[in-house]
Scaffold this active site. Sequence first.
Site: not given
Length: 150
Positions: A54, A56, A84, A87
């Site tokens: 992801h 992040e 999420c 993260c």
Amino acid sequence: MDHYIDYMELAINEAIKARRKQEVPVGAIIVDKNGNIIAKAHNLVETRNDATCHAEKLVIEKALKITGNRYLNDYDIWVTLEPCIMCASIIKQTRIRRLYYGAEDKKGGAIDNGVTIFSNCKFKGKLEVYSGFSAKKSKTILNEFFKEIR
């Protein structure tokens, strides 16, 4: 106030890069306490065949490597979509000072939606959270992407 928009625009540019790679268009940047951009990243889940890639996580990894630190106490993260749970946990574990995000994620978000991970007093710590920056633009990029792939 303009620099807030500029930072989110840079994160949106990262999201657009992700979209061009057929990735879910999420982008993130890390900014130091003086306003310098330290790192940029976007989703690479499909490209790397790794569900943990992801934006992040990737931008935090870059910032840690660049700074040589294991914590990012004096740094802020700007993300186009509400993080999420994975993260959000990484943001917390690296002690990022502030989180700014664009669009809410009603299904997978973990800040103001879903498990609301930072609302737990024991977990909250000193992280400041701000939302809604360029939310409409971030959401439009995501909606257009999902329309194309469906």
